[in-house]
Each structure stands twice: as structure tokens, then as C-alpha cells.
Design an enzyme around this catalytic site. Structure first.
Site, PDB file in Angstrom:
ATOM      1  N   SER A  45       7.044  12.861 -13.265  1.00 21.57           N
ATOM      2  CA  SER A  45       8.098  12.499 -14.213  1.00 21.57           C
ATOM      3  C   SER A  45       8.089  11.033 -14.603  1.00 21.57           C
ATOM      4  O   SER A  45       8.541  10.676 -15.690  1.00 21.57           O
ATOM      5  CB  SER A  45       9.468  12.859 -13.617  1.00 21.57           C
ATOM      6  OG  SER A  45       9.663  12.233 -12.360  1.00 21.57           O
ATOM      7  N   HIS A 250      15.275   7.306 -12.687  1.00 21.89           N
ATOM      8  CA  HIS A 250      14.027   7.227 -13.435  1.00 21.89           C
ATOM      9  C   HIS A 250      14.060   6.029 -14.382  1.00 21.89           C
ATOM     10  O   HIS A 250      15.130   5.526 -14.727  1.00 21.89           O
ATOM     11  CB  HIS A 250      13.777   8.504 -14.245  1.00 21.89           C
ATOM     12  CG  HIS A 250      13.318   9.660 -13.432  1.00 21.89           C
ATOM     13  ND1 HIS A 250      14.188  10.477 -12.747  1.00 21.89           N
ATOM     14  CD2 HIS A 250      12.064  10.139 -13.168  1.00 21.89           C
ATOM     15  CE1 HIS A 250      13.503  11.420 -12.115  1.00 21.89           C
ATOM     16  NE2 HIS A 250      12.213  11.228 -12.347  1.00 21.89           N
TER      17      HIS A 250
END
Length: 270
Positions: A45, A250
Site C-alpha cells: 500500500s 499511510h
């Protein structure tokens, strides 16, 4: 095979094929595009761009972002991109699902994977509360995976990349530290002391990955210095804190742009 040796080998191979084509009078203008640089981006990711928004509607759960660093790097250097990274990928998933676009024509490969193998999401969940012992145990388990089984898995992956794309220059891309070891709403009560443990684990992952990359003669793009001062809770964070969805913890679009600044020089002469 070193990076310079690969470049020499692929140049000689290209010249040989071009000579054969010329001798056969088989050089249609439409074939020129097949010799343009090819860049394959593999990983999880942090490579696909979770957190950076503008995700491709491609029928997968990979969350490939238009703002992800492979997209930015490819645009910068003029390389045709095979964007195969996928959210949630472990090393075994990269091996099973992401190597199909690697060929002898591949010129550049970037790889970023390993955090899911260490169970970083589960570790963050264990540390998001008031049970420090639970956090410490989860961190210890993650570190055991990073130093125990992960190197062999990465070695296998890199060996397969070598076999499938023998003339490619491969750059392994590292991971940043997430925390600046202060508290704010985005840290979910992860204490500064626990954040320090998590940062140590991020360093262990980066250093372990870099060591295996070096064994294969790969370059290692280390992003930790670039992200210093831009962690969760900083004045200008490039990493999202807890958001209540998959984007938690993230890199945001600014973080992906920072990744691109670090990675692009490794591909500029592709």
C-alpha cells in the site's frame, strides 16, 4: 550482476536485436514504441498510494493512486509504467500476483514490501490503547519476523525478479518512521514511549530490507531523512494519523511526492 553490467548487457542485447531486424528489413515505425523504457512498480500500500487519494477504478482493492510515487516517477522520467503494487500485499502476494509484467525488456523495477509481513497494522492496533505490555509483545513479534523469516522471503522475491528481468535496474524503496514521539488526536493514545518502539521497528525493517537488497546488488532508496519532521503530529505531516479507514497511518499526497523526489534519481537515466 551489477547495475552498470546490466546496462551494458541490455545495450548489447538491444543492438543485436536491432541488427537482426535491420537485416530482415523488419523495422516498421510502429515497432519503435516497444523499445521505450519500461518501469515496473511492485509492492504494498505504501507503493500503491493508499492515503494519497484519487484511486483507480480498476475493479480491484489495490487502491492504486494517481498521486502514488510510481506514477510521479514514471511521468518525470518518461517511462512506460506497469503499476502492479497492491494494498495489503505481502512478499508472497508480490511473488504470486505481481511479477507477470517483468520481461527481458524491463528496464527499471522498484520494490517496496515487508510491512504487512511484519504485521504492522496489527501492531498499531495493539499499541492503540492503554495496554503497554500488549504493545511491547506485538512489537517483539514483529521484530522477530523482520529478523527471522523476512530476509529469506525477500531473497526469494529478488531472485525471481532477477530471473524474469535480467537486464533491469532494481531499486528497493524503504519505509519512513511514522511518529515524532509526541501525542495528538491521530495517534490513538499510542504513547511517546510506544512510538519510539514503533520507530525502532520501522528502522529495523528498513535496515533489514536494505541488507537483502545489497546482497542482490540492488540500490536502496532510503526515505527516512526526507520524512524527518513530517511525521504524524508534526506541523506539516506527510503521514496520516488515524482516519477511521484504510488510509490510516499511510503517506498522504505530499508524502508520495516526497517519495518520488527520493526515488526519481535512481531512474533518471532509464
Amino acid at each position: 550482476m551489477t547495475r552498470s553490467t546490466k546496462r551494458l548487457a541490455r545495450t548489447l542485447a538491444a543492438a543485436a536485436v536491432a541488427g537482426i531486424a535491420a537485416a530482415s528489413f523488419a523495422a516498421p515505425a510502429s515497432a519503435a514504441g516497444t523499445w521505450s523504457p519500461r518501469y515496473v512498480a511492485l509492492g504494498d500500500s505504501y507503493v500503491s498510494g493508499v492515503g494519497a487519494g484519487d484511486y483507480a477504478d480498476d475493479g480491484t482493492d489495490c487502491y492504486r493512486s494517481a498521486n502514488a510515487y510510481p506514477q510521479l516517477v514514471a511521468a518525470s522520467v518518461g517511462a512506460r509504467l506497469s503499476f502492479d503494487a497492491c494494498s495489503g500485499a505481502r512478499v508472497e502476494d508480490v511473488v504470486a500476483e505481481q511479477l507477470g509484467n517483468l520481461t527481458w525488456r524491463t528496464r527499471e523495477v522498484t520494490i517496496g514490501v515487508g510491512g504487512n509481513d511484519a504485521g504492522f497494522s496489527n501492531v498499531l492496533g495493539a499499541c492503540a490503547g492503554t495496554d503497554t505490555a500488549l504493545c511491547q509483545g506485538a512489537v517483539a513479534n514483529a521484530q522477530a519476523v523482520i529478523t527471522g523469516t523476512l530476509p529469506a522471503e525477500l531473497d526469494d522475491l529478488y531472485t525471481q525478479v532477477d530471473d524474469l528481468a535480467p537486464f533491469a535496474d532494481v531499486t528497493v524503496v524503504g519505509n519512513p518512521q511514522l511518529f515524532n514521539e509526541t501525542s495528538c488526536s491521530g495517534t490513538l493514545a499510542i504513547t511517546p514511549e510506544e512510538q519510539a518502539l514503533l520507530n525502532e521497528t520501522a528502522d529495523l525493517l528498513a535496515d533489514t530490507t536494505a541488507a537483502v537488497a545489497a546482497d542482490h546488488g540492488y540500490e536502496f532508496a532510503d526515505v527516512r531523512d526526507a520524512f524527518a519532521g513530517h511525521e504524524i503530529c508534526s506541523a506539516d505531516p506527510w503521514i496520516l494519523g488515524y482516519t477511521g479507514n484504510i488510509e490510516s497511518f499511510h503517506a498522504n499526497a505530499a508524502g508520495q511526492a516526497a517519495y518520488a523526489e527520493v526515488v526519481t534519481p535512481y531512474l533518471e537515466d532509464c
